[in-house]
Design an enzyme around this catalytic site. Structure first.
Site, PDB file in Angstrom:
ATOM      1  N   GLU A  95       0.864  -1.290  -0.009  1.00  0.00           N
ATOM      2  CA  GLU A  95       0.172  -0.202   0.073  1.00  0.00           C
ATOM      3  C   GLU A  95       0.744   1.391   0.141  1.00  0.00           C
ATOM      4  OE1 GLU A  95      -3.164   0.288  -0.445  1.00  0.00           O
ATOM      5  OE2 GLU A  95      -3.852  -1.655  -0.112  1.00  0.00           O
ATOM      6  N   SER A 366     -42.945 -26.764  36.973  1.00  0.00           N
ATOM      7  CA  SER A 366     -42.541 -27.370  38.279  1.00  0.00           C
ATOM      8  C   SER A 366     -41.516 -26.352  38.822  1.00  0.00           C
ATOM      9  CB  SER A 366     -42.377 -28.679  38.576  1.00  0.00           C
ATOM     10  OG  SER A 366     -43.551 -29.599  38.214  1.00  0.00           O
TER      11      SER A 366
END
Length: 689
Positions: A95, A366
């Site tokens: 780059e 339950s």
């Protein structure tokens, strides 16, 4: 010919003098303007950088584990020293090779690009430096206009003047887009390879360094050939600048890379369901603007314990990995301070972001019964030895205008049983008798005090958990029992700061409210420990948990639960289908092992602790068949704890015979529970014998 005199030459010298003076003045003016421009650029404030100011979520240890972004955007900030040197060298090579030499603009590169583009009559080569790319990504749109170019030049110069080269490079590597929603090298490393950026090798670094030029075109998930071709370009560039040898380049290119599968890719963030929960808390409860959360650089310090979180995710994966459509919720709260320690809202975040932890559409079955039994014990309307007949029963309520006829699972009825056995076996007939003895309104009121915010309908079926609640509510309510009857509001966000460390919010010290007396909570805890013992519905996972634990299972046709606690964690686990599909036998048994595996793993570094016994508790040996104080003649004595003043006062006469004198029926002494002990199973075995 007339001779040139001094007077004739003077005007020409004056002309050159004036030209020199003009040029000098122009140069000085230019220097002043340039100096003024440089001073302006140096002092001017750069605009807010929206892209690199994502707010972060931090765990209990202060480690960043996720970011808050819209859509699929994922970004995690890391320091330059936490990035692999291969990434840095690969990026610079492909780059901006002159990055450490130029002042933000590569003049030679720009001229070379102009000549190439003129020759090809097209824009085939660019010359943007890393600084220019960073300025464009941080502050500008990607429109191609002269005004944008001028702004880009301005911001590039400001970046170069206000930051060092290393700082610019660090910002660039944290900002650049690597595809699939990953912004920055850390997110990219996690997305593609499932590892931090500092652990990337040469081959992996070269692949990633090539992606930003075309995040879709060079994506290894979209076009592997393009990605490999680009990798070769990056490796050759590194070879040209002397960063690697030809042999290293060839070896890296030939390396077989282990990319993450789509099922493994979760965007890089850890605990995504917890992150979404925190977003809701910060925006809707604490009142922070969502835009500020998105791009304000906030630091959200939370209660998440990553060791517990990993234990939760591993427990879920071990039981539900590969399950077709079966969903899960797990939430664990520290009852001592209300900290939400772990949260899993579903089986797979990539396929469903719905957080089942807060779904108020599930019947607890339950697992709701302990709240009812706590109401019975604390009101002293019942004790652990209160007896009811477990048999098919038609109950009348609402002034005998309505009836209710519950059944036990498998139509199994146990006859005369006490509370201890009813809880262990999850007997429904005993439960409804208890609710009608205590009062449905009283049970609903206690549930609300304990943290149940959903509406609890006060009808007999409430005893069997028919009112829908969320797993979060259940974990919060059971935390009260674990914390000796004291309720602490659950908390997940401890502090919020801006990016400069200024505190914007700090949680106040959590207040404790004594909802029920400690003795009642302790007596219920001892009863709930029986769920994991022989004959209890949680006994099949008792071998996994090597520490004192109390809890309750719950099963309906569509929902499976286990809600339980230790002194350190209160945890709710739910398993079921989103569309209400019925559970098979194997599926209905998934909640218990998830709870057991999570609890043991989350607390593996914590020594086992027994539940502390408060004042106001006594114990006595009881004959289980009569519920009375046992005598020397009773063959099956059981040690039972009571709230002081509710223990039996009558002695068993069933096993002594008519000729036995009264003095021979002397009861065993009422004893208090020990306050400490060694390994849990040995302690209980010794104590019971």
């Amino acid at each position: 010919m007339q001779k040139l005199t001094r007077s004739n030459r003077k005007p020409r010298r004056g002309k050159w003098l004036r030209l020199f003076q003009f040029m000098l003045a122009f140069t000085l003016a230019g220097a002043v303007l340039l100096g003024g421009l440089l001073v302006y650029l140096y002092q001017a404030v750069l605009p807010p950088a929206g892209a690199d100011r994502n707010s972060q979520l931090l765990d209990l240890q202060g480690q960043a584990i996720a970011v808050f972004t819209t859509g699929e955007r994922n970004q995690q900030q890391v320091k330059l020293e936490d990035i692999s040197p291969w990434v840095i060298q690969a990026t610079l090579a492909v780059e901006d090779r002159k990055f450490y030499e130029h002042f933000g603009f590569d003049v030679k590169g720009m001229l070379r690009a102009v000549l190439v583009n003129l020759r090809e009559m097209d824009k085939v080569q660019g010359a943007s430096t890393l600084s220019q790319q960073l300025a464009r990504n941080l502050y500008l749109s990607h429109e191609r206009t002269w005004s944008r170019k001028l702004k880009e030049a301005k911001y590039t110069a400001q970046l170069e003047m206000q930051y060092s080269k290393d700082e610019i490079l660090n910002m660039y590597l944290n900002e650049i887009y690597y595809g699939r929603g990953a912004y920055g090298i850390e997110a990219a490393a996690q997305l593609y390879f499932g590892k931090p950026a500092k652990e990337l090798n040469l081959a992996e670094s070269a692949i990633l360094a090539g992606i930003p030029k075309g995040p879709t075109y060079y994506s290894p998930y979209n076009h592997m050939k393009n990605a490999k071709d680009r990798q070769k370009i990056v490796l050759n560039a590194m070879k040209e600048i002397g960063a690697i040898t030809a042999e290293e380049a060839e070896k890296a290119y030939e390396e077989l890379l282990a990319f993450q599968s789509p099922q493994q890719r979760t965007g890089g963030d850890q605990a995504p369901y917890f992150r979404d929960y925190i977003r809701n808390v910060v925006v809707n409860e604490l009142g922070f603007n969502e835009d500020l959360l998105e791009s304000g650089g906030l630091r959200i310090y939370t209660t998440l314990d990553m060791d517990a979180q990993r234990a939760a995710e591993e427990a879920v994966a071990s039981e539900l990995g590969g399950s077709d459509g079966l969903e899960v919720a797990l939430v664990s709260i520290d009852p001592r301070n209300g900290y939400v320690k772990a949260l899993v809202g579903g089986t797979n975040y990539t396929t469903s972001q719905y957080n089942h932890v807060f779904a108020k559409t599930r019947q607890p079955g339950s697992s709701f019964k302990p709240i009812m039994y706590l109401a019975a014990l604390s009101s002293k309307k019942m004790t652990p030895v209160s007896m009811f007949n477990s048999q098919p029963t038609l109950f009348h309520y609402d002034e005998d205008r309505k009836t209710y006829s519950p059944k036990n699972y498998g139509d199994k009825y146990l006859g005369e049983i006490d509370m201890r056995r009813a809880i262990a076996a999850s007997d429904n007939i005993y439960a409804v008798n208890t609710l009608l003895t205590v009062g449905a309104e009283e049970v609903a009121a206690l549930g609300a005090k304990m943290g149940i915010t959903s509406t609890l309908t006060p009808v007999p079926s409430l005893a069997l958990g028919t009112s829908p609640v969320s797993p979060f509510e259940m974990a919060s309510a059971f935390a009260v029992i674990s914390n000796q009857g004291k309720r602490i509001e659950p908390v997940a966000v401890l502090k919020i700061t801006d990016e400069e460390g200024h505190v914007l919010y700090e949680a106040k010290e959590q207040k404790q409210e004594q909802v029920i007396e400690p003795a009642a909570a302790y007596v219920l805890t001892r009863l709930l420990e029986g769920v994991f013992e022989t004959g209890g519905t949680g006994n099949r996972v008792s071998e996994v948990i090597q520490r004192p634990v109390a809890g309750k299972t719950g099963t309906t046709s569509t929902d499976a639960w286990l809600v339980g606690y230790t002194p350190e964690l209160s945890t709710a686990v739910w398993v079921g289908y989103d569309k209400g599909k019925s559970l098979g036998t194997a599926e209905s048994r998934k909640a218990a092992p998830i709870f057991a595996k999570f609890t043991e793993k989350a607390l593996e570094k914590v020594p086992p602790k027994i539940f502390p016994m408060p004042d106001g508790v006594v114990s006595a040996y009881i004959d289980p068949s009569s519920g009375k104080l046992a005598t020397a003649g009773c063959p099956d004595k059981q040690l039972v704890v009571f709230l002081e003043g509710t223990e039996p006062t009558e002695f068993c006469t069933e096993h002594s015979g008519e000729s036995v004198e009264t003095e021979e029926l002397a009861p065993l002494p009422v004893q208090e529970e020990p306050e400490s002990g060694s390994w849990w199973s040995d302690l209980k075995r010794w104590w019971m014998n």
